[in-house]
Design a protein around this motif. Structure first.
Motif, PDB file in Angstrom:
ATOM      1  N   PHE A   1       1.193  -1.048   0.020  1.00 46.87           N
ATOM      2  CA  PHE A   1      -0.030   0.056   0.016  1.00 46.87           C
ATOM      3  C   PHE A   1       1.147   1.055  -0.146  1.00 46.87           C
ATOM      4  O   PHE A   1       2.022   1.549   0.730  1.00 46.87           O
ATOM      5  N   ARG A   2       0.203   2.488  -0.695  1.00 45.07           N
ATOM      6  CA  ARG A   2       1.634   3.580  -1.059  1.00 45.07           C
ATOM      7  C   ARG A   2       0.275   4.804  -1.176  1.00 45.07           C
ATOM      8  O   ARG A   2      -1.218   4.152  -1.812  1.00 45.07           O
ATOM      9  N   ILE A   3       0.986   5.365  -0.829  1.00 47.35           N
ATOM     10  CA  ILE A   3      -0.407   6.984  -0.979  1.00 47.35           C
ATOM     11  C   ILE A   3      -0.365   7.043  -2.571  1.00 47.35           C
ATOM     12  O   ILE A   3      -1.388   7.943  -2.227  1.00 47.35           O
ATOM     13  N   ASP A   4       0.559   7.071  -3.380  1.00 49.70           N
ATOM     14  CA  ASP A   4       0.376   7.470  -3.821  1.00 49.70           C
ATOM     15  C   ASP A   4      -0.940   6.613  -4.801  1.00 49.70           C
ATOM     16  O   ASP A   4      -1.480   7.201  -6.003  1.00 49.70           O
ATOM     17  N   GLN A   5      -1.271   5.428  -4.720  1.00 45.20           N
ATOM     18  CA  GLN A   5      -2.169   4.415  -4.888  1.00 45.20           C
ATOM     19  C   GLN A   5      -3.933   5.748  -4.893  1.00 45.20           C
ATOM     20  O   GLN A   5      -5.035   5.093  -5.578  1.00 45.20           O
ATOM     21  N   VAL A   6      -3.830   6.698  -3.330  1.00 46.62           N
ATOM     22  CA  VAL A   6      -4.649   7.016  -3.546  1.00 46.62           C
ATOM     23  C   VAL A   6      -5.625   8.541  -3.157  1.00 46.62           C
ATOM     24  O   VAL A   6      -6.488   8.661  -3.062  1.00 46.62           O
ATOM     25  N   LYS A   7      -4.118   8.937  -3.643  1.00 44.16           N
ATOM     26  CA  LYS A   7      -3.774  10.469  -4.051  1.00 44.16           C
ATOM     27  C   LYS A   7      -4.750  11.595  -4.893  1.00 44.16           C
ATOM     28  O   LYS A   7      -5.431  12.113  -4.774  1.00 44.16           O
ATOM     29  N   HIS A   8      -5.002  10.433  -5.526  1.00 42.41           N
ATOM     30  CA  HIS A   8      -6.239  11.276  -6.546  1.00 42.41           C
ATOM     31  C   HIS A   8      -7.827  10.687  -6.445  1.00 42.41           C
ATOM     32  O   HIS A   8      -8.471  11.325  -7.397  1.00 42.41           O
ATOM     33  N   ASP A   9      -7.920  10.271  -5.363  1.00 45.92           N
ATOM     34  CA  ASP A   9      -9.374   9.774  -4.809  1.00 45.92           C
ATOM     35  C   ASP A   9      -9.725  10.584  -3.437  1.00 45.92           C
ATOM     36  O   ASP A   9      -8.650  10.254  -2.036  1.00 45.92           O
ATOM     37  N   ASP A  10     -10.058  12.193  -3.774  1.00 44.75           N
ATOM     38  CA  ASP A  10     -10.404  12.356  -1.828  1.00 44.75           C
ATOM     39  C   ASP A  10     -10.763  11.449  -1.244  1.00 44.75           C
ATOM     40  O   ASP A  10     -11.466  11.999   0.204  1.00 44.75           O
ATOM     41  N   ARG A  11     -11.712  11.138  -0.963  1.00 49.42           N
ATOM     42  CA  ARG A  11     -12.893   9.777  -0.586  1.00 49.42           C
ATOM     43  C   ARG A  11     -11.891   9.144  -0.056  1.00 49.42           C
ATOM     44  O   ARG A  11     -12.013   8.974   1.457  1.00 49.42           O
ATOM     45  N   LEU A  12     -11.369   8.363  -0.510  1.00 48.56           N
ATOM     46  CA  LEU A  12     -10.193   7.185  -0.193  1.00 48.56           C
ATOM     47  C   LEU A  12      -8.770   8.106   0.500  1.00 48.56           C
ATOM     48  O   LEU A  12      -8.302   7.618   1.803  1.00 48.56           O
ATOM     49  N   VAL A  13      -8.434   9.541   0.476  1.00 48.43           N
ATOM     50  CA  VAL A  13      -7.401   9.684   1.204  1.00 48.43           C
ATOM     51  C   VAL A  13      -7.768  10.485   2.509  1.00 48.43           C
ATOM     52  O   VAL A  13      -7.480  10.112   3.141  1.00 48.43           O
ATOM     53  N   ARG A  14      -9.676  10.906   2.925  1.00 50.21           N
ATOM     54  CA  ARG A  14     -10.047  10.987   3.679  1.00 50.21           C
ATOM     55  C   ARG A  14     -10.352   9.497   5.146  1.00 50.21           C
ATOM     56  O   ARG A  14      -9.443  10.402   5.710  1.00 50.21           O
ATOM     57  N   PHE A  15     -10.478   8.722   4.144  1.00 50.13           N
ATOM     58  CA  PHE A  15     -10.680   6.937   4.427  1.00 50.13           C
ATOM     59  C   PHE A  15      -9.137   7.028   5.155  1.00 50.13           C
ATOM     60  O   PHE A  15      -9.033   6.385   6.586  1.00 50.13           O
ATOM     61  N   TYR A  16      -8.333   6.798   4.548  1.00 50.01           N
ATOM     62  CA  TYR A  16      -7.323   6.402   5.180  1.00 50.01           C
ATOM     63  C   TYR A  16      -6.486   7.631   5.779  1.00 50.01           C
ATOM     64  O   TYR A  16      -5.203   7.071   6.957  1.00 50.01           O
ATOM     65  N   THR A  17      -6.685   8.762   5.866  1.00 48.23           N
ATOM     66  CA  THR A  17      -5.553   9.790   6.794  1.00 48.23           C
ATOM     67  C   THR A  17      -6.233  10.842   7.108  1.00 48.23           C
ATOM     68  O   THR A  17      -5.518  11.050   8.544  1.00 48.23           O
ATOM     69  N   GLY A  18      -7.295  10.733   7.326  1.00 43.88           N
ATOM     70  CA  GLY A  18      -7.974  11.305   7.906  1.00 43.88           C
ATOM     71  C   GLY A  18      -8.159  13.556   7.556  1.00 43.88           C
ATOM     72  O   GLY A  18      -8.577  13.885   8.371  1.00 43.88           O
ATOM     73  N   PHE A  19      -7.488  13.308   5.837  1.00 43.85           N
ATOM     74  CA  PHE A  19      -7.009  14.777   5.798  1.00 43.85           C
ATOM     75  C   PHE A  19      -8.238  14.763   4.482  1.00 43.85           C
ATOM     76  O   PHE A  19      -9.346  13.809   4.058  1.00 43.85           O
ATOM     77  N   ILE A  20      -8.570  16.272   4.314  1.00 40.61           N
ATOM     78  CA  ILE A  20      -9.541  16.733   3.356  1.00 40.61           C
ATOM     79  C   ILE A  20      -9.529  15.928   1.486  1.00 40.61           C
ATOM     80  O   ILE A  20     -10.205  15.429   1.358  1.00 40.61           O
ATOM     81  N   THR A  21      -7.643  16.568   1.705  1.00 35.54           N
ATOM     82  CA  THR A  21      -7.450  16.642   0.089  1.00 35.54           C
ATOM     83  C   THR A  21      -5.987  15.686   0.439  1.00 35.54           C
ATOM     84  O   THR A  21      -4.932  15.921   1.672  1.00 35.54           O
ATOM     85  N   TYR A  22      -5.462  15.043  -0.540  1.00 34.22           N
ATOM     86  CA  TYR A  22      -4.192  15.352  -0.508  1.00 34.22           C
ATOM     87  C   TYR A  22      -3.347  16.126  -0.989  1.00 34.22           C
ATOM     88  O   TYR A  22      -1.869  16.138  -0.024  1.00 34.22           O
ATOM     89  N   ARG A  23      -3.336  17.783  -1.216  1.00 33.34           N
ATOM     90  CA  ARG A  23      -2.646  18.748  -1.185  1.00 33.34           C
ATOM     91  C   ARG A  23      -2.986  18.741   0.345  1.00 33.34           C
ATOM     92  O   ARG A  23      -1.634  19.596   0.408  1.00 33.34           O
ATOM     93  N   ILE A  24      -3.516  19.257   1.159  1.00 28.58           N
ATOM     94  CA  ILE A  24      -3.474  19.437   3.212  1.00 28.58           C
ATOM     95  C   ILE A  24      -2.952  17.968   3.281  1.00 28.58           C
ATOM     96  O   ILE A  24      -1.638  18.465   3.850  1.00 28.58           O
ATOM     97  N   PHE A  25      -2.255  17.271   3.135  1.00 26.14           N
ATOM     98  CA  PHE A  25      -2.204  15.943   3.935  1.00 26.14           C
ATOM     99  C   PHE A  25      -0.238  16.495   3.480  1.00 26.14           C
ATOM    100  O   PHE A  25      -0.010  16.506   4.445  1.00 26.14           O
TER     101      PHE A  25
END
Length: 341
Positions: free
Chosen positions: A200-224
């Protein structure tokens, strides 16, 4: 109750109503034969002890006794789930033997026997298998069938039993072939499960804000990304000797004035890995679970000053301290002391 319990096999009248019970003979010669066959001594026999008819040929007490009791069917007086399962197993074994002898199980009408005045009609039990694997699946699964006789209570006593002993020899090749097929199937399943899943890598979900929120808790990948870029230089922070000495508690100033940090190995539970080698490496004898282990250090006043990367749970605290990189960060701090919990 005296006379209704077998001294040899613990059979009882309630468990086997059709059995008869006989006291040990008073004739010395016959009594000696009974004691020898049943491996008993005279001191083991009480006046009320008896032997059931299952230990004699055809149930006749006049015949020579045998150690192994004869065949015993479940009591018709018992109607619980355990008794029903026993009756079903006995009926299924006979049906499997009949199938091996005749090659099919079709609707059959069985004529009444002296022990029963009712006739038993059996529906189609199983269909002829199409392959060896299908036969094995049927034979090695505890003789389970799709349907049972309409009258299970009488099936064990009314179904034909001719050729059952010889049919068991005929089923051996089928069972062997079925077991080989089953082994191949399980090996194929095990191989597919042992294939390593993609990392699993963050690059796999960085284009989907819904998955970014699920795995990191941040709204978007840019904020993360902005958050960790901001904290990046501070994540490798360790206080200076002067900072630790300035905040040293009074207890440490009196007894341990040179203390710089307190270290300890900590473990977190993880799921059991599918790889057997990784299961062994992550097993912790201390936690009795698969764990990941890391080294953590804090200053005497309680501030966390170092957290190492994760290692397997089987690693010792000494080895963890040596390879974690913590000691290299102390090379420019001579004269300090480290406490280990």
């Amino acid at each position: 109750m005296p006379g209704t319990w077998c001294r040899v096999c613990n059979n009882s009248k309630s468990g086997d109503p059709n059995a008869s019970f006989h006291r040990f003979p008073t004739n010395l010669e016959r009594r000696a034969i009974w004691l020898t066959v049943f491996n008993l001594q005279e001191k083991d026999i009480k006046p009320h002890h008896s032997v059931c008819s299952r230990h004699f040929l055809n149930g006749d007490v006049k015949n020579k006794p045998e150690t192994n009791p004869g065949k015993r069917f479940p009591s018709p007086l018992k109607s619980g789930p355990r008794a029903k399962r026993a009756k079903n197993r006995e009926a299924n074994k006979q049906l499997i033997g009949l199938y091996s002898t005749t090659g099919s199980l079709t609707s059959t009408s069985v004529s009444p026997t002296p022990s029963s005045s009712k006739s038993v009609t059996t529906s189609t039990i199983i269909q002829p298998p199409l392959s060896v694997a299908d036969v094995g699946e049927q034979l090695v699964s505890d003789y389970q069938v799709h349907e049972l006789p309409n009258n299970v209570d009488d099936a064990s006593s009314t179904l034909p039993t001719n050729g059952l002993q010889s049919s068991s020899l005929q089923t051996v090749p089928l069972v062997n072939a079925a077991l080989l097929a089953r082994i191949e199937y399980l090996e194929a399943q095990n191989t597919s499960r042992n294939e390593c899943p993609p990392t699993f890598r963050i690059d796999q979900v960085k284009h989907d804000d819904r998955l970014v929120r699920f795995y990191t808790g941040f709204i978007t990948y840019r904020i993360f990304l902005a958050f960790f870029n901001f904290l990046g230089p501070e994540l490798d922070w360790m206080p200076s000797v002067q900072q630790v000495a300035g905040t040293l508690p009074c207890v440490f100033k009196e007894k341990f004035p040179n203390t710089f940090a307190i270290i300890d190995g900590s473990e977190i539970f993880i799921e059991t890995p599918t790889d057997l080698q990784m299961q062994s490496s992550t097993w912790s004898q201390y936690k009795h679970h698969n764990t990941a282990k890391f080294l953590i250090a804090c200053t005497p006043n309680g501030a966390v000053s170092y957290v190492s990367p994760l290692y397997v749970g089987s690693i010792s605290d000494v080895e963890l301290t040596r390879i974690s990189g913590f000691l290299t960060k102390l090379e420019d701090k001579p004269g300090i002391s480290i406490m280990a919990d």
